[in-house]
Design a protein around this motif. Structure first.
Motif, mmCIF file in Angstrom:
data_model
loop_
_atom_site.group_PDB
_atom_site.id
_atom_site.type_symbol
_atom_site.label_atom_id
_atom_site.label_comp_id
_atom_site.label_asym_id
_atom_site.label_seq_id
_atom_site.Cartn_x
_atom_site.Cartn_y
_atom_site.Cartn_z
ATOM 1 N N VAL A 55 0.740 -1.123 0.083
ATOM 2 C CA VAL A 55 0.046 -0.053 -0.012
ATOM 3 C C VAL A 55 0.847 1.150 0.137
ATOM 4 C CG1 VAL A 55 -0.412 -0.168 2.518
ATOM 5 C CG2 VAL A 55 -1.794 1.337 1.196
ATOM 6 N N LYS A 58 -0.254 5.551 -4.187
ATOM 7 C CA LYS A 58 -1.382 5.253 -5.330
ATOM 8 C C LYS A 58 -2.489 4.685 -5.066
ATOM 9 C CE LYS A 58 0.669 0.777 -7.049
ATOM 10 N NZ LYS A 58 1.399 0.435 -7.689
ATOM 11 N N ASP A 59 -2.465 3.994 -3.619
ATOM 12 C CA ASP A 59 -3.823 3.334 -3.446
ATOM 13 C C ASP A 59 -4.843 4.344 -2.840
ATOM 14 O OD1 ASP A 59 -3.058 0.611 -4.022
ATOM 15 O OD2 ASP A 59 -1.357 0.979 -2.635
ATOM 16 N N ASP A 105 4.310 3.072 -3.737
ATOM 17 C CA ASP A 105 3.867 1.445 -4.129
ATOM 18 C C ASP A 105 3.737 0.783 -2.849
ATOM 19 O OD1 ASP A 105 3.956 1.876 -6.853
ATOM 20 O OD2 ASP A 105 5.952 1.793 -6.959
ATOM 21 N N PHE A 202 -5.972 -2.225 4.114
ATOM 22 C CA PHE A 202 -4.732 -2.532 3.465
ATOM 23 C C PHE A 202 -3.707 -3.133 4.418
ATOM 24 C CE2 PHE A 202 -6.231 0.912 0.838
ATOM 25 C CZ PHE A 202 -5.974 0.511 -0.406
ATOM 26 N N ASN A 207 -1.908 -8.830 2.331
ATOM 27 C CA ASN A 207 -1.367 -7.582 1.561
ATOM 28 C C ASN A 207 0.079 -7.268 2.290
ATOM 29 O OD1 ASN A 207 -1.962 -5.830 -0.530
ATOM 30 N ND2 ASN A 207 -2.178 -4.108 1.092
ATOM 31 N N LYS A 240 -6.168 -4.528 -6.828
ATOM 32 C CA LYS A 240 -5.382 -3.241 -7.423
ATOM 33 C C LYS A 240 -6.015 -2.837 -8.412
ATOM 34 C CE LYS A 240 -1.788 -2.982 -4.337
ATOM 35 N NZ LYS A 240 -1.596 -1.732 -3.611
#
Length: 441
Positions: A55, A58-59, A105, A202, A207, A240
């Motif tokens: 995570v 961009k998430d 990322d 997340f 994850n 994603k």
């Protein structure tokens, strides 16, 4: 004599590569979906326990940027079994150090302890995943911490917002268009429930990857991992999103005003492919050739020889989905930003037209060999590389073999990849200039 010394230096460096130790590791997956990687190194009585979560910036929701970086801070606030303010004290009083960092990322947490405190490190990371206390006190406290970080490192720092200015012009659809530090207005507007929901989504075993490296007993380590992580609920698999950017086909021109500077700066930036691609590795060689240090082509020509710039440099930002390669320079009067750009373009055209010399090619190989050795020279480096190659590259074996990919790149490939990506119609030209406005307090 000079050639003999160079040959000897190359031989010594290559000899170091030949003797570079292979990183041995063992990996498996717990029933709850968390991947585990173990690396035993009995050479020093230390151990690192680290968790990388897939995570990053961009998430985030575009209206709630900064969440991933915020959690880098928030998850040190405390847990149900570690009182608020006691996390750092617990680590230091047991002879350890710890830290965390966030990118677009991923987010990475780690502790380094004397090896006899391995169980403590595992327990603390399991506490962070299973029992964090996410309440309004912690959110308010860390909000002020992040605001101060943003002021100090970005808003009040000369040239501190170059990355922000580049990214917002290079990406229109992908979340890479904002920086991990995010927006303070978004963090101020967020409700406690939103932070709690972000964690629940997340920061779950499915994850995450746990890496334990150092002087460890494999059997005992596995027992402790099962004890502290095995019962943590797996959580839902994170889906994603895929974001596609249209190719840049004409020059983007932009201006950014910085109230903290007196000298304008030229920035030119090219979008590059995912760090997992071969082309990205070729571009890494090109960026090193052009702009890595005072022996690079651009520095020697523009700063040393022609005295046209006070400084010239570059950043090759390799990321999971796309990358950036940008070159920056501070013109020295009477030279202008346009003059610097002309010199940069001439050097890029040379790469696109002619093969780089065998001497320069060998120098690049030696440079990347040295980087490869240094990246695995410490337990901390090995642990992060194991997590990175597993999570972001999808190939953990690259920790030992990625250098072979660089060795296989030819001078002809360097020329062709430069032709493919480094063209005037595929870039941003950013004038980073002084502003008459006062710097933020």
């Amino acid at each position: 004599m000079k050639k003999s010394i160079m040959a000897l230096s190359a031989a010594l460096l290559l000899g170091g590569i030949a003797s570079a130790q292979k990183v041995d590791f063992e990996e498996y997956t717990l029933d709850n979906g968390m991947h585990v990687i173990l690396h035993n190194d009995p050479s020093a009585p230390v151990v690192i326990t680290s968790v990388m979560y897939h995570v990053g910036a961009k998430d985030e929701n575009p209206e709630r940027t900064g969440f991933a970086h915020f959690f880098e801070h928030l998850l040190f606030e405390g847990t149900e079994n570690i009182k608020r303010g006691e996390w750092m004290k617990t680590v230091s009083s047991n002879g350890g150090v710890n830290n965390a960092n966030t990118s677009d990322d991923r987010t990475y947490y780690y502790e380094v302890f004397p090896s006899n405190n391995l169980e403590l490190g595992l327990w603390m990371e399991s506490e962070r995943m299973l029992h964090p206390v996410i309440n309004q006190i912690g959110v308010d406290t860390q909000n002020e911490v992040v605001k101060e970080e943003k002021r100090t490192r970005f808003d009040n720092q000369p040239y501190g917002n170059i990355m922000k200015a580049v990214k917002e012009n290079m990406f229109k659809n992908h979340p890479y268009r904002w920086s991990p530090i995010g927006s303070m207005e978004h963090l101020d507007a967020a409700k406690l429930e939103e932070f709690q929901a972000f964690f629940k989504k997340f920061y779950v075993p499915k994850n995450a990857v746990l890496v334990v490296a150092g002087q460890i007993d494999i059997t005992q380590t596995k027992e402790w991992i099962k004890k502290y992580f095995g019962a943590i609920p797996s959580g839902e698999a994170v889906k994603k999103q895929t974001f596609v950017e249209e190719p840049i086909t004409q020059t983007i021109k932009a201006t950014y005003q910085d109230p903290n500077i007196q000298l304008p700066m030229l920035v030119t930036s090219y979008r590059t492919p995912s760090m997992k691609t071969r082309d990205a590795r070729v571009l890494n060689l090109i960026s090193s050739y052009l702009s890595d240090g005072k022996s690079s082509k651009l520095y020697k020509k523009i700063v040393d020889q022609k005295k046209m710039a006070l400084q010239i440099g570059a950043v090759a930002l390799s990321q999971e989905d796309y990358g950036l390669y940008f070159i920056y320079g501070l013109p020295m009067s009477p030279a202008t930003s346009a003059d610097l750009l002309k010199e940069i373009d001439e050097e890029i055209l040379k790469i696109q037209t002619d093969l780089i010399s065998e001497k320069d090619y060998q120098k690049l190989q030696n440079t990347f060999d040295n980087q490869f050795v240094n990246s695995n020279a410490s337990i901390e480096g090995i642990a992060e590389n194991l997590a990175k190659f597993y999570m972001l590259y999808g190939d953990i074996k690259l920790i030992n073999s990625e250098i072979e990919l660089y060795h296989s790149i030819t001078r002809e490939e360097i020329r062709e990849v430069a032709k493919k990506y480094l063209n005037p119609n595929q870039r941003l030209i950013l004038d980073y200039v002084p502003s008459t406005e006062k710097a933020q307090n």
